[in-house]
Design a protein around this motif. Structure first.
Motif, PDB file in Angstrom:
ATOM      1  N   MET A   1       0.835  -1.199   0.000  1.00  0.00           N
ATOM      2  CA  MET A   1       0.000   0.000   0.000  1.00  0.00           C
ATOM      3  C   MET A   1       0.876   1.258   0.000  1.00  0.00           C
ATOM      4  N   THR A   2       0.580   2.209  -0.856  1.00  0.00           N
ATOM      5  CA  THR A   2       1.325   3.458  -0.927  1.00  0.00           C
ATOM      6  C   THR A   2       0.867   4.417   0.150  1.00  0.00           C
ATOM      7  N   ILE A   3       1.813   5.066   0.819  1.00  0.00           N
ATOM      8  CA  ILE A   3       1.481   6.085   1.807  1.00  0.00           C
ATOM      9  C   ILE A   3       1.171   7.388   1.072  1.00  0.00           C
ATOM     10  N   ASN A   4      -0.055   7.856   1.203  1.00  0.00           N
ATOM     11  CA  ASN A   4      -0.462   9.102   0.554  1.00  0.00           C
ATOM     12  C   ASN A   4      -0.582  10.264   1.526  1.00  0.00           C
ATOM     13  N   ARG A   5      -0.531   9.960   2.827  1.00  0.00           N
ATOM     14  CA  ARG A   5      -0.734  11.001   3.830  1.00  0.00           C
ATOM     15  C   ARG A   5       0.284  10.844   4.961  1.00  0.00           C
ATOM     16  N   ASP A   6       0.869  11.938   5.358  1.00  0.00           N
ATOM     17  CA  ASP A   6       1.717  11.981   6.552  1.00  0.00           C
ATOM     18  C   ASP A   6       1.081  12.983   7.508  1.00  0.00           C
TER      19      ASP A   6
ATOM     20  N   ASN B   1       6.743   1.518   5.519  1.00  0.00           N
ATOM     21  CA  ASN B   1       6.531   0.165   4.998  1.00  0.00           C
ATOM     22  C   ASN B   1       6.018  -0.775   6.089  1.00  0.00           C
ATOM     23  N   ASP B   2       6.599  -0.661   7.292  1.00  0.00           N
ATOM     24  CA  ASP B   2       6.159  -1.505   8.409  1.00  0.00           C
ATOM     25  C   ASP B   2       4.694  -1.240   8.739  1.00  0.00           C
ATOM     26  N   ILE B   3       4.334   0.042   8.796  1.00  0.00           N
ATOM     27  CA  ILE B   3       2.974   0.400   9.186  1.00  0.00           C
ATOM     28  C   ILE B   3       1.981   0.030   8.094  1.00  0.00           C
ATOM     29  N   SER B   4       2.350   0.212   6.840  1.00  0.00           N
ATOM     30  CA  SER B   4       1.471  -0.200   5.742  1.00  0.00           C
ATOM     31  C   SER B   4       1.165  -1.690   5.809  1.00  0.00           C
TER      32      SER B   4
ATOM     33  N   LEU C   1       1.148  -3.579   8.420  1.00  0.00           N
ATOM     34  CA  LEU C   1       0.339  -3.906   9.598  1.00  0.00           C
ATOM     35  C   LEU C   1      -1.111  -3.463   9.461  1.00  0.00           C
ATOM     36  N   THR C   2      -1.338  -2.370   8.746  1.00  0.00           N
ATOM     37  CA  THR C   2      -2.673  -1.776   8.713  1.00  0.00           C
ATOM     38  C   THR C   2      -3.477  -2.129   7.469  1.00  0.00           C
ATOM     39  N   GLY C   3      -2.795  -2.499   6.398  1.00  0.00           N
ATOM     40  CA  GLY C   3      -3.524  -2.785   5.172  1.00  0.00           C
ATOM     41  C   GLY C   3      -4.288  -1.570   4.688  1.00  0.00           C
ATOM     42  N   LYS C   4      -5.533  -1.766   4.317  1.00  0.00           N
ATOM     43  CA  LYS C   4      -6.336  -0.682   3.759  1.00  0.00           C
ATOM     44  C   LYS C   4      -6.969   0.212   4.829  1.00  0.00           C
ATOM     45  N   GLN C   5      -6.738  -0.114   6.111  1.00  0.00           N
ATOM     46  CA  GLN C   5      -7.395   0.667   7.160  1.00  0.00           C
ATOM     47  C   GLN C   5      -6.677   1.994   7.445  1.00  0.00           C
ATOM     48  N   LEU C   6      -5.463   2.163   6.953  1.00  0.00           N
ATOM     49  CA  LEU C   6      -4.738   3.398   7.199  1.00  0.00           C
ATOM     50  C   LEU C   6      -5.491   4.545   6.531  1.00  0.00           C
ATOM     51  N   ARG C   7      -5.836   5.531   7.309  1.00  0.00           N
ATOM     52  CA  ARG C   7      -6.641   6.665   6.799  1.00  0.00           C
ATOM     53  C   ARG C   7      -5.785   7.551   5.907  1.00  0.00           C
TER      54      ARG C   7
END
Length: 273
Positions: A1-6, A261-264, A266-272
């Motif tokens: 999953m790509t991180i789109n928000r910080d 990468n670690d957080i992606s 662990l969270t999958g699609k639930q990361l807001r």
């Protein structure tokens, strides 16, 4: 999953951070494909509270806050077509200063769009200790608590209080780095994971409709090497449907995307996003 928000970035207004400009942070985020960022500089500490760290540099001085907000307003306009910039603060929950914090948020909350509530300063006996400042400060916290277990209990009790604190209409909606107490855990045999206390915090976060800061900074700390919250806590939050917002907690532009990468994973699609 790509991180789109910080959702947790510091700035040149941080007294213990780098001199990297807002533009350094923003251009680096754009380069890395981040679409939305929140600058969450350390909010000024409450009047009457004495910063317990040696250089008294834990937070932005109140005299600089208006300039911080003005510069963010200008940057929102400048980068309107390139990236979404959100004005925020990382606000400290400090036991005994809840009323001061509420008054501060009532004053500045209308100008803010996204804030984090964090527990750095833990009250023990008649003093406050900044538990993440250094291994030595943390060791003292453990000694004064009586044991690593008691230190853990006190920390999580403080975080639980933060979720319940009556901070008014503009209270922060996201709890910062929930397992920060594990920053130096590799120096101890105890794991600083009080499961009952952690579950109580998660239930409070869930019931109050709050979010959790999924903070990657711990992955870069040699005595931690994991995100905050701990991976098991992130997994529990996912199962409970608690919203998680990735934050690098970057204090320099080079710290952006820490632990992403670690957080992606662990969270999958639930990361807001």
């Amino acid at each position: 999953m790509t991180i789109n928000r910080d959702g947790h970035i510091h700035s040149p207004f941080c007294p213990h951070g780098s001199s990297d400009s807002f533009h350094n942070y923003i251009e680096s985020c754009i380069k890395n494909g981040i679409k939305t960022i929140t600058f969450t500089e350390h909010a000024p500490l409450p009047e009457g509270f004495t910063d317990p760290v040696p250089d008294k540099d834990s937070a932005m001085p109140l005299a600089q806050l208006d300039r911080y907000l003005r510069e963010l307003n200008d940057l929102q306009s400048e980068y309107n077509n390139d990236i979404s910039i959100i004005k925020g603060l990382e606000v400290d929950f400090i036991e005994g200063f809840e009323k001061n914090t509420e008054q501060f948020m009532n004053t500045y909350g209308p100008e803010l769009e996204d804030c984090i509530l964090s527990s750095h300063f833990i009250k023990i006996n008649s003093e406050y200790i900044c538990i993440d400042f250094s291994p030595e400060h943390f060791d003292r916290f453990v000694r004064l608590s009586g044991s690593p277990q008691k230190a853990s209990e006190l920390y999580y009790r403080t975080v639980l209080r933060s979720t319940r604190a009556p901070l008014g209409t503009y209270a922060p909606k996201r709890i910062g780095h929930m397992t920060l107490i594990r920053k130096f855990h590799r120096n101890y045999e105890y794991d600083f994971l009080d499961q009952n206390a952690i579950q109580a915090i998660l239930m409070e976060v869930q019931s109050r409709g709050l979010e959790l800061d999924a903070n990657g900074a711990g992955t870069t700390k040699e005595k931690c090497l994991e995100p905050y919250p701990h991976p098991s806590v992130i997994q529990s939050a996912v199962q409970m449907g608690i919203p998680l917002v990735y934050g690098s907690d970057a204090h320099a532009s080079s710290g952006l995307l820490a632990g992403s990468n670690d957080i992606s994973a662990l969270t999958g699609k639930q990361l807001r996003q």
